[in-house]
Design a protein around this motif. Structure first.
Motif, PDB file in Angstrom:
ATOM      1  N   MET A   1       0.860  -1.113  -0.030  1.00 39.01           N
ATOM      2  CA  MET A   1       0.119   0.000  -0.114  1.00 39.01           C
ATOM      3  C   MET A   1       0.802   1.352   0.020  1.00 39.01           C
ATOM      4  SD  MET A   1      -3.024  -0.302   2.344  1.00 39.01           S
ATOM      5  CE  MET A   1      -4.850  -0.225   1.705  1.00 39.01           C
ATOM      6  N   SER A   2       0.373   2.125  -0.796  1.00 36.12           N
ATOM      7  CA  SER A   2       1.122   3.496  -0.689  1.00 36.12           C
ATOM      8  C   SER A   2       0.636   4.225   0.253  1.00 36.12           C
ATOM      9  CB  SER A   2       0.705   4.038  -2.272  1.00 36.12           C
ATOM     10  OG  SER A   2       1.250   5.387  -2.105  1.00 36.12           O
ATOM     11  N   LYS A   3       1.502   5.492   0.550  1.00 38.72           N
ATOM     12  CA  LYS A   3       1.046   6.198   1.592  1.00 38.72           C
ATOM     13  C   LYS A   3      -0.061   7.393   1.099  1.00 38.72           C
ATOM     14  CE  LYS A   3       5.062   6.432   4.364  1.00 38.72           C
ATOM     15  NZ  LYS A   3       6.164   7.103   5.265  1.00 38.72           N
ATOM     16  N   ASP A   4      -0.068   7.448  -0.341  1.00 38.82           N
ATOM     17  CA  ASP A   4      -1.141   8.384  -0.996  1.00 38.82           C
ATOM     18  C   ASP A   4      -2.464   7.886  -0.762  1.00 38.82           C
ATOM     19  OD1 ASP A   4       1.028  10.061  -1.581  1.00 38.82           O
ATOM     20  OD2 ASP A   4       1.048   9.209  -3.516  1.00 38.82           O
ATOM     21  N   ILE A   5      -2.721   6.803  -0.399  1.00 30.45           N
ATOM     22  CA  ILE A   5      -4.230   5.824  -0.311  1.00 30.45           C
ATOM     23  C   ILE A   5      -4.569   6.601   0.983  1.00 30.45           C
ATOM     24  CG2 ILE A   5      -5.615   4.199  -0.174  1.00 30.45           C
ATOM     25  CD1 ILE A   5      -3.365   2.902  -2.222  1.00 30.45           C
ATOM     26  N   VAL A   6      -5.956   7.189   0.726  1.00 30.36           N
ATOM     27  CA  VAL A   6      -6.587   7.462   1.980  1.00 30.36           C
ATOM     28  C   VAL A   6      -7.893   6.414   2.167  1.00 30.36           C
ATOM     29  CG1 VAL A   6      -7.984   9.236   3.218  1.00 30.36           C
ATOM     30  CG2 VAL A   6      -6.087   9.657   1.838  1.00 30.36           C
ATOM     31  N   THR A   7      -8.151   5.990   3.478  1.00 23.98           N
ATOM     32  CA  THR A   7      -9.260   5.163   3.638  1.00 23.98           C
ATOM     33  C   THR A   7     -10.576   5.834   3.812  1.00 23.98           C
ATOM     34  OG1 THR A   7      -8.846   5.143   6.114  1.00 23.98           O
ATOM     35  CG2 THR A   7      -7.693   3.373   4.837  1.00 23.98           C
ATOM     36  N   GLN A   8     -11.582   5.118   3.426  1.00 23.30           N
ATOM     37  CA  GLN A   8     -12.918   5.600   3.760  1.00 23.30           C
ATOM     38  C   GLN A   8     -13.199   6.369   5.195  1.00 23.30           C
ATOM     39  OE1 GLN A   8     -16.159   3.278   2.749  1.00 23.30           O
ATOM     40  NE2 GLN A   8     -17.799   4.906   2.951  1.00 23.30           N
ATOM     41  N   LYS A   9     -12.696   5.409   6.016  1.00 22.17           N
ATOM     42  CA  LYS A   9     -12.793   6.211   7.385  1.00 22.17           C
ATOM     43  C   LYS A   9     -11.928   7.593   7.491  1.00 22.17           C
ATOM     44  CE  LYS A   9     -12.152   4.911  12.418  1.00 22.17           C
ATOM     45  NZ  LYS A   9     -11.547   4.027  13.141  1.00 22.17           N
ATOM     46  N   GLU A  10     -10.867   7.517   7.143  1.00 22.77           N
ATOM     47  CA  GLU A  10     -10.042   8.937   7.285  1.00 22.77           C
ATOM     48  C   GLU A  10     -10.634  10.060   6.505  1.00 22.77           C
ATOM     49  OE1 GLU A  10      -5.427   7.010   7.543  1.00 22.77           O
ATOM     50  OE2 GLU A  10      -6.315   7.355   5.730  1.00 22.77           O
ATOM     51  N   CYS A  11     -11.139   9.503   5.154  1.00 16.38           N
ATOM     52  CA  CYS A  11     -11.846  10.673   4.511  1.00 16.38           C
ATOM     53  C   CYS A  11     -12.873  11.248   5.290  1.00 16.38           C
ATOM     54  CB  CYS A  11     -12.163   9.934   3.043  1.00 16.38           C
ATOM     55  SG  CYS A  11     -12.983  11.229   1.979  1.00 16.38           S
ATOM     56  N   SER A  12     -13.653  10.272   5.899  1.00 19.02           N
ATOM     57  CA  SER A  12     -14.999  10.927   6.589  1.00 19.02           C
ATOM     58  C   SER A  12     -14.421  11.525   7.861  1.00 19.02           C
ATOM     59  CB  SER A  12     -15.671   9.621   7.258  1.00 19.02           C
ATOM     60  OG  SER A  12     -16.993   9.928   7.752  1.00 19.02           O
ATOM     61  N   GLU A  13     -13.492  11.291   8.521  1.00 19.18           N
ATOM     62  CA  GLU A  13     -12.877  12.207   9.610  1.00 19.18           C
ATOM     63  C   GLU A  13     -12.511  13.289   9.118  1.00 19.18           C
ATOM     64  OE1 GLU A  13      -9.975   9.710  11.722  1.00 19.18           O
ATOM     65  OE2 GLU A  13     -11.726   8.246  12.449  1.00 19.18           O
ATOM     66  N   ILE A  14     -11.780  13.533   8.024  1.00 19.26           N
ATOM     67  CA  ILE A  14     -11.424  14.689   7.502  1.00 19.26           C
ATOM     68  C   ILE A  14     -12.409  15.615   6.913  1.00 19.26           C
ATOM     69  CG2 ILE A  14      -9.965  15.728   5.439  1.00 19.26           C
ATOM     70  CD1 ILE A  14      -8.169  13.221   5.636  1.00 19.26           C
ATOM     71  N   ASN A  15     -13.343  14.955   6.466  1.00 20.94           N
ATOM     72  CA  ASN A  15     -14.669  15.724   5.968  1.00 20.94           C
ATOM     73  C   ASN A  15     -15.443  16.444   7.216  1.00 20.94           C
ATOM     74  OD1 ASN A  15     -16.611  16.667   4.370  1.00 20.94           O
ATOM     75  ND2 ASN A  15     -17.941  14.777   4.554  1.00 20.94           N
ATOM     76  N   LYS A  16     -15.412  15.340   8.267  1.00 20.66           N
ATOM     77  CA  LYS A  16     -16.312  15.910   9.608  1.00 20.66           C
ATOM     78  C   LYS A  16     -15.293  17.216  10.096  1.00 20.66           C
ATOM     79  CE  LYS A  16     -18.252  11.757  10.809  1.00 20.66           C
ATOM     80  NZ  LYS A  16     -18.189  10.701  11.905  1.00 20.66           N
ATOM     81  N   GLU A  17     -13.903  17.181  10.127  1.00 17.18           N
ATOM     82  CA  GLU A  17     -13.019  18.182  10.465  1.00 17.18           C
ATOM     83  C   GLU A  17     -13.455  19.524   9.762  1.00 17.18           C
ATOM     84  OE1 GLU A  17     -10.507  20.033  13.073  1.00 17.18           O
ATOM     85  OE2 GLU A  17     -11.639  18.241  13.556  1.00 17.18           O
ATOM     86  N   VAL A  18     -13.493  19.281   8.304  1.00 14.98           N
ATOM     87  CA  VAL A  18     -13.391  20.403   7.386  1.00 14.98           C
ATOM     88  C   VAL A  18     -14.686  21.186   7.759  1.00 14.98           C
ATOM     89  CG1 VAL A  18     -13.623  20.973   5.030  1.00 14.98           C
ATOM     90  CG2 VAL A  18     -11.808  19.715   5.748  1.00 14.98           C
ATOM     91  N   MET A  19     -15.945  20.342   7.866  1.00 13.59           N
ATOM     92  CA  MET A  19     -17.234  20.673   8.036  1.00 13.59           C
ATOM     93  C   MET A  19     -17.465  21.721   9.350  1.00 13.59           C
ATOM     94  SD  MET A  19     -18.466  20.124   5.212  1.00 13.59           S
ATOM     95  CE  MET A  19     -20.583  20.766   5.800  1.00 13.59           C
ATOM     96  N   ARG A  20     -16.799  21.196  10.357  1.00 14.08           N
ATOM     97  CA  ARG A  20     -16.662  21.771  11.872  1.00 14.08           C
ATOM     98  C   ARG A  20     -16.241  23.062  11.548  1.00 14.08           C
ATOM     99  NH1 ARG A  20     -13.439  22.709  15.580  1.00 14.08           N
ATOM    100  NH2 ARG A  20     -11.847  21.577  14.871  1.00 14.08           N
TER     101      ARG A  20
END
Length: 82
Positions: A1-20
């Motif tokens: 796995m490459s470091k550039d890959i973001v999991t769905q969970k990480e994406c969701s957490e980042i999205n929640k943080e951005v929305m906050r």
């Protein structure tokens, strides 16, 4: 796995943080709007404290007019006596 890959969970957490953070910015903008809306009244109150009040200004204006009228009447009296 490459470091550039973001999991769905990480994406969701980042999205929640951005929305906050966006919600925080919206709240801050709302607070700034309220402060700006109250600024003219605050400035007027501050000017009244710093300078003469409106009542004092009106009183001074009346006194000035009394002096001007008295002067004009005195000049007219001098003219009419001659």
């Amino acid at each position: 796995m490459s470091k550039d890959i973001v999991t769905q969970k990480e994406c969701s957490e980042i999205n929640k943080e951005v929305m906050r953070k966006i919600d925080d910015v919206k709240k801050d903008i709302g607070d700034v709007k309220l402060q700006i809306a109250g600024l003219p009244k605050d400035l007027a109150d501050e000017f009244d404290k710093r300078y003469a009040t409106k009542k004092t200004e009106k009183t001074v204006d009346k006194v000035v007019w009394i002096v001007v009228v008295a002067f004009v009447l005195a000049v007219l009296e001098l003219i009419l006596k001659k």
